[in-house]
Motif scaffolding. Structure first.
Motif, mmCIF file in Angstrom:
data_model
loop_
_atom_site.group_PDB
_atom_site.id
_atom_site.type_symbol
_atom_site.label_atom_id
_atom_site.label_comp_id
_atom_site.label_asym_id
_atom_site.label_seq_id
_atom_site.Cartn_x
_atom_site.Cartn_y
_atom_site.Cartn_z
ATOM 1 N N PHE A 52 -38.354 -19.842 79.635
ATOM 2 C CA PHE A 52 -39.079 -19.851 80.839
ATOM 3 C C PHE A 52 -38.541 -20.313 81.936
ATOM 4 O O PHE A 52 -38.555 -19.933 83.187
ATOM 5 C CB PHE A 52 -40.260 -21.109 80.578
ATOM 6 C CG PHE A 52 -41.322 -20.703 79.509
ATOM 7 C CD1 PHE A 52 -41.777 -19.476 79.221
ATOM 8 C CD2 PHE A 52 -42.170 -21.697 79.256
ATOM 9 C CE1 PHE A 52 -42.867 -19.011 78.380
ATOM 10 C CE2 PHE A 52 -43.340 -21.490 78.530
ATOM 11 C CZ PHE A 52 -43.608 -20.039 77.985
ATOM 12 N N ARG A 55 -36.564 -17.146 83.508
ATOM 13 C CA ARG A 55 -37.659 -16.575 84.212
ATOM 14 C C ARG A 55 -37.991 -16.965 85.426
ATOM 15 O O ARG A 55 -37.933 -16.178 86.421
ATOM 16 C CB ARG A 55 -39.049 -16.279 83.439
ATOM 17 C CG ARG A 55 -39.841 -15.395 83.672
ATOM 18 C CD ARG A 55 -41.013 -15.414 82.722
ATOM 19 N NE ARG A 55 -40.756 -14.982 81.272
ATOM 20 C CZ ARG A 55 -41.626 -15.074 80.463
ATOM 21 N NH1 ARG A 55 -42.738 -15.501 80.543
ATOM 22 N NH2 ARG A 55 -41.538 -14.566 78.996
ATOM 23 N N VAL A 83 -45.209 -10.734 80.688
ATOM 24 C CA VAL A 83 -46.118 -11.753 80.468
ATOM 25 C C VAL A 83 -47.255 -11.620 79.927
ATOM 26 O O VAL A 83 -47.827 -12.348 79.222
ATOM 27 C CB VAL A 83 -46.201 -12.566 82.213
ATOM 28 C CG1 VAL A 83 -47.058 -13.754 82.033
ATOM 29 C CG2 VAL A 83 -44.769 -13.122 82.757
ATOM 30 N N TRP A 97 -46.599 -20.523 80.372
ATOM 31 C CA TRP A 97 -45.875 -19.989 81.322
ATOM 32 C C TRP A 97 -46.407 -20.296 82.547
ATOM 33 O O TRP A 97 -45.752 -20.697 83.690
ATOM 34 C CB TRP A 97 -45.560 -18.356 81.190
ATOM 35 C CG TRP A 97 -45.022 -17.680 82.384
ATOM 36 C CD1 TRP A 97 -45.750 -16.791 82.819
ATOM 37 C CD2 TRP A 97 -43.924 -17.946 83.046
ATOM 38 N NE1 TRP A 97 -45.197 -16.366 84.038
ATOM 39 C CE2 TRP A 97 -44.012 -17.033 84.121
ATOM 40 C CE3 TRP A 97 -42.733 -18.862 82.967
ATOM 41 C CZ2 TRP A 97 -42.936 -17.142 85.158
ATOM 42 C CZ3 TRP A 97 -41.961 -18.725 83.795
ATOM 43 C CH2 TRP A 97 -42.092 -17.913 85.044
ATOM 44 N N TRP A 101 -44.492 -22.037 85.554
ATOM 45 C CA TRP A 101 -44.257 -21.549 86.865
ATOM 46 C C TRP A 101 -44.951 -22.131 87.938
ATOM 47 O O TRP A 101 -44.130 -22.334 88.994
ATOM 48 C CB TRP A 101 -44.877 -19.886 86.683
ATOM 49 C CG TRP A 101 -44.591 -19.201 88.206
ATOM 50 C CD1 TRP A 101 -45.491 -18.786 88.982
ATOM 51 C CD2 TRP A 101 -43.416 -19.148 88.993
ATOM 52 N NE1 TRP A 101 -44.792 -18.171 90.191
ATOM 53 C CE2 TRP A 101 -43.819 -18.318 90.118
ATOM 54 C CE3 TRP A 101 -42.208 -19.354 88.475
ATOM 55 C CZ2 TRP A 101 -42.594 -18.001 91.047
ATOM 56 C CZ3 TRP A 101 -41.207 -19.106 89.558
ATOM 57 C CH2 TRP A 101 -41.287 -18.402 90.745
#
Length: 177
Positions: A52, A55, A83, A97, A101
């Motif tokens: 994560f 990313r 995703v 996720w 984010w």
């Protein structure tokens, strides 16, 4: 431009984004991160949070360091199916996720903090891994990891898209048409 030229340019751009995204999504062995494994206690959780973090840092690098605004959109667009597939296989991972984010973007958006942006990103990584109050040593190691990852992904971005090069005697604003 002709349709053929447009198609070729789009194809080259997709290939560049793929090259960069392959580096972002590359699996990083958590065995090289004993400090994180020791703090988290679970290799699965540590691996997930590293993935994560890579990313998120990859998206941030594409947004902040790319030569144009389209690069971040292209990277995000090509990451979306990854995703989505992940979320279909495991809805909890998809939810996590999205949560991470938001936390990474909020950490960057924070103003007036005594912490550096890299330190705030390290705190998000550790908080997601279940370490909300890390020791100063753990925070320092995680901050170093985040910084090294950012530098490596920035280099990957430059490799894929090229580095900015301006004539020394011309101001960047003078190059605008």
């Amino acid at each position: 431009m002709s349709i053929w030229t447009d198609w070729q340019a789009a194809r080259v751009r997709r290939q560049r984004v793929e090259l960069y995204l392959n580096q972002v999504l590359r699996d990083v062995a958590t065995t090289g991160l004993p400090w994180l494994l020791a703090a988290v206690g679970s290799e699965k959780v540590a691996q997930r949070e590293i993935a994560f973090a890579r990313r998120a840092i990859g998206l941030i690098v594409a947004e902040r360091d790319a030569l144009d605004d389209q690069t971040a959109a292209d990277v995000s667009h090509q990451l979306a199916p990854v995703v989505s597939a992940e979320a279909r296989r495991d809805p909890e991972t998809g939810r996590l996720w999205a949560e991470r984010w938001r936390a990474y973007t909020a950490a960057l958006a924070a103003r007036g903090s005594q912490e550096t942006p890299v330190m705030r990103l390290a705190n998000v990584l550790l908080d997601g891994a279940g370490v909300p109050n890390p020791s100063p040593e753990l925070l320092q190691q995680t901050t170093r990891y985040v910084q090294e990852t950012r530098v490596a992904l920035n280099e990957s971005l430059r490799t894929a898209f090229g580095a900015a090069s301006l004539p020394e005697d011309v101001r960047p604003s003078a190059l605008r048409g």
